[in-house]
Every structure is written in C-alpha cells, then in structure tokens.
Motif scaffolding. Structure first.
Motif, mmCIF file in Angstrom:
data_model
loop_
_atom_site.group_PDB
_atom_site.id
_atom_site.type_symbol
_atom_site.label_atom_id
_atom_site.label_comp_id
_atom_site.label_asym_id
_atom_site.label_seq_id
_atom_site.Cartn_x
_atom_site.Cartn_y
_atom_site.Cartn_z
ATOM 1 N N UNK A 1 -20.362 2.141 -25.191
ATOM 2 C CA UNK A 1 -19.356 2.494 -24.344
ATOM 3 C C UNK A 1 -20.450 3.161 -23.224
ATOM 4 N N UNK A 2 -21.552 4.576 -23.630
ATOM 5 C CA UNK A 2 -22.880 4.658 -22.973
ATOM 6 C C UNK A 2 -23.817 4.066 -23.048
ATOM 7 N N UNK A 3 -23.657 2.964 -23.407
ATOM 8 C CA UNK A 3 -24.976 2.234 -23.679
ATOM 9 C C UNK A 3 -25.534 1.230 -22.518
ATOM 10 N N UNK A 4 -26.917 2.436 -21.852
ATOM 11 C CA UNK A 4 -27.441 1.213 -20.693
ATOM 12 C C UNK A 4 -28.027 -0.284 -21.035
ATOM 13 N N UNK A 5 -27.283 -1.126 -19.753
ATOM 14 C CA UNK A 5 -26.917 -2.107 -19.884
ATOM 15 C C UNK A 5 -25.343 -3.442 -21.090
ATOM 16 N N UNK A 6 -25.140 -2.145 -20.809
ATOM 17 C CA UNK A 6 -23.344 -2.679 -22.215
ATOM 18 C C UNK A 6 -22.268 -2.958 -20.856
ATOM 19 N N UNK A 7 -21.927 -4.036 -21.052
ATOM 20 C CA UNK A 7 -21.098 -4.413 -19.752
ATOM 21 C C UNK A 7 -19.620 -4.229 -20.844
ATOM 22 N N UNK A 8 -18.958 -4.739 -21.221
ATOM 23 C CA UNK A 8 -18.137 -4.736 -22.415
ATOM 24 C C UNK A 8 -17.722 -5.295 -23.929
ATOM 25 N N UNK A 9 -16.438 -5.364 -24.589
ATOM 26 C CA UNK A 9 -16.699 -5.778 -25.564
ATOM 27 C C UNK A 9 -15.172 -6.338 -26.199
#
Length: 105
Positions: free
Chosen positions: A30-38
């Motif tokens: 969730x806090x990883x740069x560039x992550x949008x959704x799972x």
C-alpha cells in the motif's frame, strides 16, 4: 499505467484456504511508490482447478519493477512457498503497459 497479473490454478477444495491466505497476509504494498490498486479475482472452474488472478495497477512499469526489487516485495513473498500445496504449477505472470486509456466523461 502498468498492470501486473499472476494467474493461479488452485486445486478444487483449496479455494477458501487460498483466499484466506491472501486476506490475512501483509502485502506491504500500500505504501510503495507508484502502487494504485490490487484485486484478487476468482475466475472459471475447470476440471482440475479454479483460476484466480492477482491484478495490480501501477503508475508505471518502472514503479512495478522497483517494487519487485524492494525489501517490501521480499517480505510480502517470504512465505509464498508454504502455500504451493494449494496450486497446480507455479503462478503465471503477465505484465501489460497501457497503450490507450478511456475514462468516463
């Protein structure tokens, strides 16, 4: 946008356990740069398995690649081999880069 997908062939009778593992694990994503959704998606049932797909959206392919080289990725996948009993074969990875995007008006 980049979409990373893994297809899992889950043995019949292992669906609830497979889903539980995904619900209860800490993915550290969730806090990883560039992550949008799972999304974890359940697909069709076949003779030997039920198809599942893990589906992540990333801002860019480079963001996804950075995630795969991170300590967060290693931590999220640390226990993955403990669940192989639920699968038929290894997950099958597919990555897609957006070439056209449409949004509602």
């Amino acid at each position: 946008m980049f979409i990373a997908m893994n297809r899992f062939k889950v043995k019949h009778g292992s669906e609830a356990e497979f889903e539980r593992v995904w619900r209860e694990r800490d993915s550290y994503i969730a806090a990883v740069p560039g992550f949008v959704t799972f999304n974890l998606m359940k697909g069709p049932s076949r003779d030997e398995y039920v198809l599942y797909v893990s589906h992540t959206h990333w801002r860019t392919k480079s963001d996804f690649e950075a995630w795969t080289k991170s300590e967060a990725f290693r931590a999220a996948h640390r226990d993955a081999s403990n669940n192989k009993v639920n699968y038929i074969g290894p997950p099958e990875f597919e990555g897609f880069e957006s070439v056209l995007a449409l949004e509602p008006a």
